[in-house]
Design a protein around this motif. Structure first.
Motif, mmCIF file in Angstrom:
data_model
loop_
_atom_site.group_PDB
_atom_site.id
_atom_site.type_symbol
_atom_site.label_atom_id
_atom_site.label_comp_id
_atom_site.label_asym_id
_atom_site.label_seq_id
_atom_site.Cartn_x
_atom_site.Cartn_y
_atom_site.Cartn_z
ATOM 1 N N UNK A 29 0.827 -1.208 0.000
ATOM 2 C CA UNK A 29 0.000 0.000 0.000
ATOM 3 C C UNK A 29 0.863 1.260 0.000
ATOM 4 N N UNK A 30 2.004 1.225 0.683
ATOM 5 C CA UNK A 30 2.927 2.369 0.672
ATOM 6 C C UNK A 30 3.482 2.633 -0.728
ATOM 7 N N UNK A 31 3.506 1.600 -1.563
ATOM 8 C CA UNK A 31 3.964 1.747 -2.949
ATOM 9 C C UNK A 31 2.858 2.310 -3.841
ATOM 10 N N UNK A 32 1.692 2.603 -3.263
ATOM 11 C CA UNK A 32 0.600 3.194 -4.024
ATOM 12 C C UNK A 32 -0.447 2.206 -4.493
ATOM 13 N N UNK A 33 -0.353 0.969 -4.050
ATOM 14 C CA UNK A 33 -1.304 -0.058 -4.481
ATOM 15 C C UNK A 33 -2.542 -0.063 -3.595
ATOM 16 N N UNK A 34 -3.622 -0.576 -4.163
ATOM 17 C CA UNK A 34 -4.872 -0.747 -3.423
ATOM 18 C C UNK A 34 -5.359 -2.173 -3.638
ATOM 19 N N UNK A 57 6.046 -1.273 -11.817
ATOM 20 C CA UNK A 57 5.378 -1.889 -10.667
ATOM 21 C C UNK A 57 6.414 -2.634 -9.829
ATOM 22 N N UNK A 58 7.256 -3.431 -10.488
ATOM 23 C CA UNK A 58 8.298 -4.172 -9.762
ATOM 24 C C UNK A 58 9.222 -3.221 -9.009
ATOM 25 N N UNK A 59 9.646 -2.156 -9.660
ATOM 26 C CA UNK A 59 10.568 -1.203 -9.023
ATOM 27 C C UNK A 59 9.913 -0.525 -7.823
ATOM 28 N N UNK A 60 8.657 -0.107 -7.952
ATOM 29 C CA UNK A 60 7.967 0.554 -6.841
ATOM 30 C C UNK A 60 7.803 -0.398 -5.661
ATOM 31 N N UNK A 61 7.439 -1.638 -5.950
ATOM 32 C CA UNK A 61 7.279 -2.608 -4.863
ATOM 33 C C UNK A 61 8.615 -2.920 -4.205
ATOM 34 N N UNK A 62 9.648 -3.135 -5.001
ATOM 35 C CA UNK A 62 10.964 -3.444 -4.427
ATOM 36 C C UNK A 62 11.469 -2.304 -3.542
ATOM 37 N N UNK A 63 11.231 -1.078 -3.958
ATOM 38 C CA UNK A 63 11.636 0.082 -3.137
ATOM 39 C C UNK A 63 10.865 0.105 -1.820
ATOM 40 N N UNK A 64 9.560 -0.121 -1.880
ATOM 41 C CA UNK A 64 8.733 -0.121 -0.663
ATOM 42 C C UNK A 64 9.090 -1.292 0.249
ATOM 43 N N UNK A 65 9.372 -2.447 -0.335
ATOM 44 C CA UNK A 65 9.725 -3.614 0.474
ATOM 45 C C UNK A 65 11.076 -3.416 1.157
ATOM 46 N N UNK A 66 12.034 -2.826 0.457
ATOM 47 C CA UNK A 66 13.329 -2.525 1.068
ATOM 48 C C UNK A 66 13.151 -1.562 2.237
ATOM 49 N N UNK A 67 12.327 -0.535 2.045
ATOM 50 C CA UNK A 67 12.082 0.426 3.124
ATOM 51 C C UNK A 67 11.418 -0.242 4.321
ATOM 52 N N UNK A 68 10.530 -1.194 4.080
ATOM 53 C CA UNK A 68 9.819 -1.871 5.166
ATOM 54 C C UNK A 68 10.711 -2.866 5.913
ATOM 55 N N UNK A 69 11.542 -3.601 5.169
ATOM 56 C CA UNK A 69 12.273 -4.712 5.777
ATOM 57 C C UNK A 69 13.737 -4.427 6.078
ATOM 58 N N UNK A 70 14.330 -3.524 5.321
ATOM 59 C CA UNK A 70 15.764 -3.282 5.459
ATOM 60 C C UNK A 70 16.608 -4.218 4.612
ATOM 61 N N UNK A 71 15.981 -5.086 3.829
ATOM 62 C CA UNK A 71 16.722 -5.963 2.908
ATOM 63 C C UNK A 71 15.996 -5.976 1.562
ATOM 64 N N UNK A 72 16.751 -6.265 0.511
ATOM 65 C CA UNK A 72 16.182 -6.306 -0.838
ATOM 66 C C UNK A 72 15.231 -7.496 -0.976
ATOM 67 N N UNK A 73 14.098 -7.255 -1.620
ATOM 68 C CA UNK A 73 13.115 -8.296 -1.885
ATOM 69 C C UNK A 73 12.835 -8.290 -3.390
ATOM 70 N N UNK A 74 13.578 -9.095 -4.146
ATOM 71 C CA UNK A 74 13.296 -9.170 -5.585
ATOM 72 C C UNK A 74 11.827 -9.557 -5.804
ATOM 73 N N UNK A 75 11.185 -8.870 -6.727
ATOM 74 C CA UNK A 75 9.752 -9.032 -6.946
ATOM 75 C C UNK A 75 9.480 -9.286 -8.419
#
Length: 178
Positions: A29-34, A57-75
């Motif tokens: 949701x932080x990446x702008x998804x609903x 979409x992949x780039x936005x999610x990966x950026x948001x996931x990194x911010x949330x977790x502190x590690x890269x999450x390939x998507x």
């Protein structure tokens, strides 16, 4: 707005890569998804987003996931129709002699030369079928001793991939792609 199905790679493996479903929803949701939904705790996410490019979409999610977790999450992201096609391919490829049928969902289509090299490793009971952004690993009796190493597919194809079993892909196609 377009709908996508995202597959997160290498989460909830060991103590340092935890990414609970609630946190996945929050980050998505932080990446702008609903309209975010998840299925089991292995990183399967349904989302709607105003972004129209799979790569964006992949780039936005990966950026948001990194911010949330502190590690890269390939998507790896698919449109629902594309995931339904992968599930249909899987159904077509299923045979009664298989002990295992794994699917590697690929971030990008692999280079044809790499696909050819991987296909050359097919064994009598094992087979790899690559169609678009999916690699089907078909493992027959005694698959552990077979010539196909299902855990070497990502490296052999030279693309980021994530593994899902056949039942998960079928279930997601039925739930989210109908």
């Amino acid at each position: 707005m377009p709908t996508y199905v995202a597959f997160l790679r290498a989460i909830n493996l060991g103590p340092n890569r935890k990414f609970p479903k609630a946190d996945i929803v929050t980050a998505t949701e932080a990446a702008g998804a609903t309209d975010v939904a998840t299925y089991i705790n292995t990183g399967n996410v349904l989302l709607t987003t105003p972004l129209r490019s799979r790569a964006r979409v992949e780039a936005a999610l990966e950026e948001a996931y990194l911010a949330q977790t502190g590690f890269a999450v390939p998507t790896i992201v698919f449109k629902p129709a594309d995931l339904a096609a992968v599930a249909a391919d899987a159904q077509e490829l299923t045979r009664p002699d298989l002990e295992r049928h794994y699917l590697y969902l690929l971030k990008d289509e692999p280079d044809p030369e790499r696909v050819e090299a991987l296909l050359a490793r097919d064994g009598a009971a094992d087979q790899v079928v690559v169609r678009g952004r999916a690699a089907h690993i078909l493992l027959g009796e005694g698959y552990q001793a077979g010539s196909v190493d299902p855990w070497g597919v990502e490296k052999a194809l030279g693309v980021v991939a994530t593994n899902r079993n056949l039942n998960v892909v079928r279930t997601l196609a039925q739930k989210w792609c109908s």
